[in-house]
Design a protein around this motif. Structure first.
Motif, PDB file in Angstrom:
ATOM      1  N   LEU A   1       0.818  -1.200   0.000  1.00 16.50           N
ATOM      2  CA  LEU A   1       0.000   0.000   0.000  1.00 16.50           C
ATOM      3  C   LEU A   1       0.862   1.264   0.000  1.00 16.50           C
ATOM      4  O   LEU A   1       0.680   2.159   0.812  1.00 16.50           O
ATOM      5  CB  LEU A   1      -0.919  -0.005   1.234  1.00 16.50           C
ATOM      6  N   GLY A   2       1.816   1.356  -0.900  1.00 19.52           N
ATOM      7  CA  GLY A   2       2.635   2.547  -0.988  1.00 19.52           C
ATOM      8  C   GLY A   2       3.477   2.765   0.250  1.00 19.52           C
ATOM      9  O   GLY A   2       4.002   1.836   0.834  1.00 19.52           O
ATOM     10  N   GLU A   3       3.574   4.028   0.660  1.00 21.24           N
ATOM     11  CA  GLU A   3       4.416   4.373   1.794  1.00 21.24           C
ATOM     12  C   GLU A   3       3.635   4.507   3.097  1.00 21.24           C
ATOM     13  O   GLU A   3       4.200   4.856   4.115  1.00 21.24           O
ATOM     14  CB  GLU A   3       5.165   5.678   1.485  1.00 21.24           C
ATOM     15  N   GLY A   4       2.345   4.263   3.068  1.00 21.86           N
ATOM     16  CA  GLY A   4       1.560   4.393   4.285  1.00 21.86           C
ATOM     17  C   GLY A   4       1.260   5.850   4.596  1.00 21.86           C
ATOM     18  O   GLY A   4       1.754   6.774   3.955  1.00 21.86           O
ATOM     19  N   ALA A   5       0.444   6.071   5.616  1.00 23.10           N
ATOM     20  CA  ALA A   5       0.021   7.420   5.990  1.00 23.10           C
ATOM     21  C   ALA A   5       0.828   7.931   7.172  1.00 23.10           C
ATOM     22  O   ALA A   5       1.309   7.157   8.000  1.00 23.10           O
ATOM     23  CB  ALA A   5      -1.468   7.415   6.336  1.00 23.10           C
ATOM     24  N   THR A   6       0.946   9.253   7.254  1.00 16.92           N
ATOM     25  CA  THR A   6       1.524   9.889   8.432  1.00 16.92           C
ATOM     26  C   THR A   6       0.407  10.145   9.438  1.00 16.92           C
ATOM     27  O   THR A   6      -0.640  10.686   9.077  1.00 16.92           O
ATOM     28  CB  THR A   6       2.194  11.224   8.069  1.00 16.92           C
ATOM     29  N   VAL A   7       0.625   9.747  10.678  1.00 14.54           N
ATOM     30  CA  VAL A   7      -0.368   9.934  11.740  1.00 14.54           C
ATOM     31  C   VAL A   7       0.216  10.862  12.792  1.00 14.54           C
ATOM     32  O   VAL A   7       1.344  10.666  13.249  1.00 14.54           O
ATOM     33  CB  VAL A   7      -0.759   8.585  12.378  1.00 14.54           C
ATOM     34  N   GLU A   8      -0.570  11.875  13.180  1.00 12.35           N
ATOM     35  CA  GLU A   8      -0.115  12.826  14.192  1.00 12.35           C
ATOM     36  C   GLU A   8      -1.189  13.024  15.262  1.00 12.35           C
ATOM     37  O   GLU A   8      -2.341  13.292  14.933  1.00 12.35           O
ATOM     38  CB  GLU A   8       0.200  14.178  13.560  1.00 12.35           C
ATOM     39  N   LEU A   9      -0.798  12.881  16.502  1.00 15.43           N
ATOM     40  CA  LEU A   9      -1.624  13.288  17.625  1.00 15.43           C
ATOM     41  C   LEU A   9      -0.932  14.489  18.255  1.00 15.43           C
ATOM     42  O   LEU A   9       0.224  14.390  18.693  1.00 15.43           O
ATOM     43  CB  LEU A   9      -1.776  12.163  18.647  1.00 15.43           C
ATOM     44  N   LEU A  10      -1.589  15.624  18.266  1.00  8.67           N
ATOM     45  CA  LEU A  10      -0.976  16.885  18.669  1.00  8.67           C
ATOM     46  C   LEU A  10      -1.691  17.460  19.887  1.00  8.67           C
ATOM     47  O   LEU A  10      -2.816  17.960  19.787  1.00  8.67           O
ATOM     48  CB  LEU A  10      -1.029  17.884  17.508  1.00  8.67           C
ATOM     49  N   GLY A  11      -1.046  17.369  21.037  1.00  8.53           N
ATOM     50  CA  GLY A  11      -1.607  17.927  22.262  1.00  8.53           C
ATOM     51  C   GLY A  11      -2.994  17.398  22.590  1.00  8.53           C
ATOM     52  O   GLY A  11      -3.857  18.145  23.062  1.00  8.53           O
TER      53      GLY A  11
ATOM     54  N   ALA B   1      -9.994  -6.494   8.536  1.00  9.72           N
ATOM     55  CA  ALA B   1      -9.494  -5.123   8.689  1.00  9.72           C
ATOM     56  C   ALA B   1      -8.671  -4.679   7.491  1.00  9.72           C
ATOM     57  O   ALA B   1      -8.662  -3.499   7.129  1.00  9.72           O
ATOM     58  CB  ALA B   1      -8.662  -5.015   9.963  1.00  9.72           C
ATOM     59  N   LEU B   2      -7.971  -5.613   6.856  1.00 13.42           N
ATOM     60  CA  LEU B   2      -7.070  -5.274   5.762  1.00 13.42           C
ATOM     61  C   LEU B   2      -7.750  -5.239   4.401  1.00 13.42           C
ATOM     62  O   LEU B   2      -7.260  -4.580   3.488  1.00 13.42           O
ATOM     63  CB  LEU B   2      -5.914  -6.274   5.712  1.00 13.42           C
ATOM     64  N   VAL B   3      -8.871  -5.931   4.258  1.00 16.97           N
ATOM     65  CA  VAL B   3      -9.461  -6.099   2.936  1.00 16.97           C
ATOM     66  C   VAL B   3      -9.951  -4.776   2.353  1.00 16.97           C
ATOM     67  O   VAL B   3     -10.034  -4.614   1.129  1.00 16.97           O
ATOM     68  CB  VAL B   3     -10.622  -7.128   2.989  1.00 16.97           C
ATOM     69  N   THR B   4     -10.251  -3.791   3.200  1.00 20.48           N
ATOM     70  CA  THR B   4     -10.713  -2.489   2.703  1.00 20.48           C
ATOM     71  C   THR B   4      -9.559  -1.571   2.300  1.00 20.48           C
ATOM     72  O   THR B   4      -9.782  -0.445   1.882  1.00 20.48           O
ATOM     73  CB  THR B   4     -11.557  -1.782   3.772  1.00 20.48           C
ATOM     74  N   ARG B   5      -8.327  -2.064   2.472  1.00 19.53           N
ATOM     75  CA  ARG B   5      -7.118  -1.300   2.164  1.00 19.53           C
ATOM     76  C   ARG B   5      -7.081   0.030   2.915  1.00 19.53           C
ATOM     77  O   ARG B   5      -7.020   1.114   2.305  1.00 19.53           O
ATOM     78  CB  ARG B   5      -6.985  -1.059   0.662  1.00 19.53           C
ATOM     79  N   PRO B   6      -7.125  -0.029   4.232  1.00 20.00           N
ATOM     80  CA  PRO B   6      -7.120   1.210   5.016  1.00 20.00           C
ATOM     81  C   PRO B   6      -5.761   1.891   4.975  1.00 20.00           C
ATOM     82  O   PRO B   6      -4.739   1.267   4.718  1.00 20.00           O
ATOM     83  CB  PRO B   6      -7.437   0.713   6.434  1.00 20.00           C
ATOM     84  N   ARG B   7      -5.752   3.195   5.276  1.00 22.84           N
ATOM     85  CA  ARG B   7      -4.486   3.931   5.332  1.00 22.84           C
ATOM     86  C   ARG B   7      -3.740   3.643   6.620  1.00 22.84           C
ATOM     87  O   ARG B   7      -2.513   3.762   6.685  1.00 22.84           O
ATOM     88  CB  ARG B   7      -4.749   5.433   5.212  1.00 22.84           C
ATOM     89  N   VAL B   8      -4.493   3.288   7.667  1.00 19.42           N
ATOM     90  CA  VAL B   8      -3.908   3.043   8.982  1.00 19.42           C
ATOM     91  C   VAL B   8      -4.547   1.794   9.573  1.00 19.42           C
ATOM     92  O   VAL B   8      -5.758   1.599   9.466  1.00 19.42           O
ATOM     93  CB  VAL B   8      -4.132   4.243   9.923  1.00 19.42           C
ATOM     94  N   LEU B   9      -3.734   0.949  10.217  1.00 20.22           N
ATOM     95  CA  LEU B   9      -4.222  -0.249  10.894  1.00 20.22           C
ATOM     96  C   LEU B   9      -4.031  -0.069  12.396  1.00 20.22           C
ATOM     97  O   LEU B   9      -2.927   0.241  12.860  1.00 20.22           O
ATOM     98  CB  LEU B   9      -3.463  -1.483  10.416  1.00 20.22           C
ATOM     99  N   LEU B  10      -5.099  -0.281  13.163  1.00 20.50           N
ATOM    100  CA  LEU B  10      -5.058  -0.165  14.613  1.00 20.50           C
ATOM    101  C   LEU B  10      -5.318  -1.529  15.236  1.00 20.50           C
ATOM    102  O   LEU B  10      -6.281  -2.212  14.872  1.00 20.50           O
ATOM    103  CB  LEU B  10      -6.110   0.841  15.106  1.00 20.50           C
ATOM    104  N   LEU B  11      -4.469  -1.915  16.187  1.00 18.91           N
ATOM    105  CA  LEU B  11      -4.567  -3.220  16.836  1.00 18.91           C
ATOM    106  C   LEU B  11      -4.669  -3.011  18.348  1.00 18.91           C
ATOM    107  O   LEU B  11      -3.721  -2.532  18.976  1.00 18.91           O
ATOM    108  CB  LEU B  11      -3.339  -4.069  16.502  1.00 18.91           C
ATOM    109  N   ASP B  12      -5.819  -3.349  18.914  1.00 23.37           N
ATOM    110  CA  ASP B  12      -6.052  -3.123  20.340  1.00 23.37           C
ATOM    111  C   ASP B  12      -5.913  -4.427  21.117  1.00 23.37           C
ATOM    112  O   ASP B  12      -6.852  -5.202  21.218  1.00 23.37           O
ATOM    113  CB  ASP B  12      -7.449  -2.525  20.558  1.00 23.37           C
TER     114      ASP B  12
END
Length: 363
Positions: free
Chosen positions: A13-23, A162-173
């Motif tokens: 899936l390319g280079e993946g997405a950048t994720v930011e949590l800011l304050g 979770a992967l079949v929709t080709r999401p930009r971000v994968l979260l595993l809880d």
């Protein structure tokens, strides 16, 4: 509108997405579960959120997913603030601790479900679901129902879904906590392989330090709603930034010593301090079990110290032996299986001299 175009494959899936949590702040009845949390995850990076219960790691994940509305701050995916974007529009895949499979649907139908909600054509759904199941080595079980599968197999289905929709971000809880030890190790390695192959940005929540250190590019150790330290597994283990990290990541012996000018003296051995800013005084040094060795009685030297074996455990590739020192301090020593001791044996120990984290002794 129904798609009629050829189904693309589950390729990288390319280079993946950048994720930011800011304050990011999340309050419940005036109590902060997240306290100005800031974290940047690079495209395609696998980051683990590690910490004890109640530290805020799952709240952070749920906020990123859109399952929790934040009190303040910003959450960005590829530069776009998604704090007010609904869950189903964030383009995120999520795998929970509980498998949450539909019991009345087959494995194939469970995996197709997200695509069906996106109005993907039946033929494309079937093709993409088969590809996702092949990725997790379950294509041969596509017609089974959840109750006909083991826990590990069910979690693989959840991962494929979770992967079949080709999401930009994968979260595993905490996806592995309900599995037995051997399956847990196998599945975490499979998750890492798939994540690497797809290049998908991944956030993995766990309270199991071994899991976090084994699979993550970087680990964020959380405490009281914030990040105590983030770094590679090696950085966290070898150069913990705080006593909390030193104590939480890996196993450490707490040994009293004195700190003067960046050097901690413990039982006559001089150990470099990891924290050069720590003030002089009495400290508790966090000494790893592998940084203590047994010394033959014929080879003792200044700085060696003695004790009595309290217990010993065989751990497969190594042994861990606990020793009671003359002041009743208990220390753990990690050593080769060839070195064998019995309860009550008198032994001599030596510190290897590696740098240590330490904290001031109060009072």
């Amino acid at each position: 509108m129904t798609s009629t175009s050829p189904a693309p494959t589950l390729e990288r899936l390319g280079e993946g997405a950048t994720v930011e949590l800011l304050g990011v702040v999340k309050e419940y009845s005036g109590v902060r579960a997240l306290d100005e949390l800031s974290l940047t995850i690079r495209p395609g990076e696998f980051v683990a959120l590690l910490g004890p219960s109640g530290c805020g790691k799952t709240t952070a994940l749920r906020a990123l997913a859109g399952l929790e509305q934040i009190t303040a701050g910003a959450i960005r995916i590829d530069g776009v603030d998604v704090a007010g974007v609904p869950v189903n529009r964030r383009d995120i895949g999520m795998v929970f601790q509980q498998y949450s499979l539909f019991p009345h649907l087959t494995v194939q139908q469970n995996v197709e479900f997200g695509l069906q909600m996106r109005r993907v054509s039946a033929s494309d759904r079937a093709t993409r679901a088969r590809e996702a199941l092949e990725m997790v080595s379950l294509d041969h079980l596509s017609e089974r129902y959840a109750h006909q599968m083991s826990g590990g197999q069910q979690q693989r289905v959840a991962l494929a879904r979770a992967l079949v929709t080709r999401p930009r971000v994968l979260l595993l809880d905490e996806p592995l906590s309900a599995l037995d030890a051997k399956v847990r190790v196998s599945l975490r390695e499979e998750i890492r392989r798939i994540q690497t192959e797809l290049g998908i940005t991944t956030v993995f929540v766990t309270h199991d330090q071994e899991e976090a250190l084994a699979v993550a590019d970087r680990v964020a150790v959380m405490r009281s709603g914030g990040i105590e330290q983030i770094g590679t597994p090696e950085e966290l283990y070898l150069t913990p930034a705080t006593p909390f990290v030193a104590d939480f990541v890996g196993v450490s012996n707490r040994m009293r010593g004195s700190l003067v000018s960046g050097v901690v003296t413990v039982r006559g051995s001089r150990l470099p301090s990891i924290d050069p800013a720590l003030p002089n005084g009495e400290v508790l040094a966090f000494v790893r079990p592998e940084d203590i060795v047994f010394v033959p009685a014929s080879s003792t030297a200044p700085g060696d110290f003695s004790g009595t074996v309290a217990s010993t455990s065989f751990l497969g590739s190594l042994r861990r032996t606990t020793v009671r020192l003359d002041d009743d301090t208990i220390v753990s020593v990690q050593h080769s299986v060839e070195e064998r001791f019995e309860f009550g044996d008198a032994v001599t120990l030596r510190l290897t001299g590696r740098p240590v984290a330490s904290s001031p002794v109060e009072g």
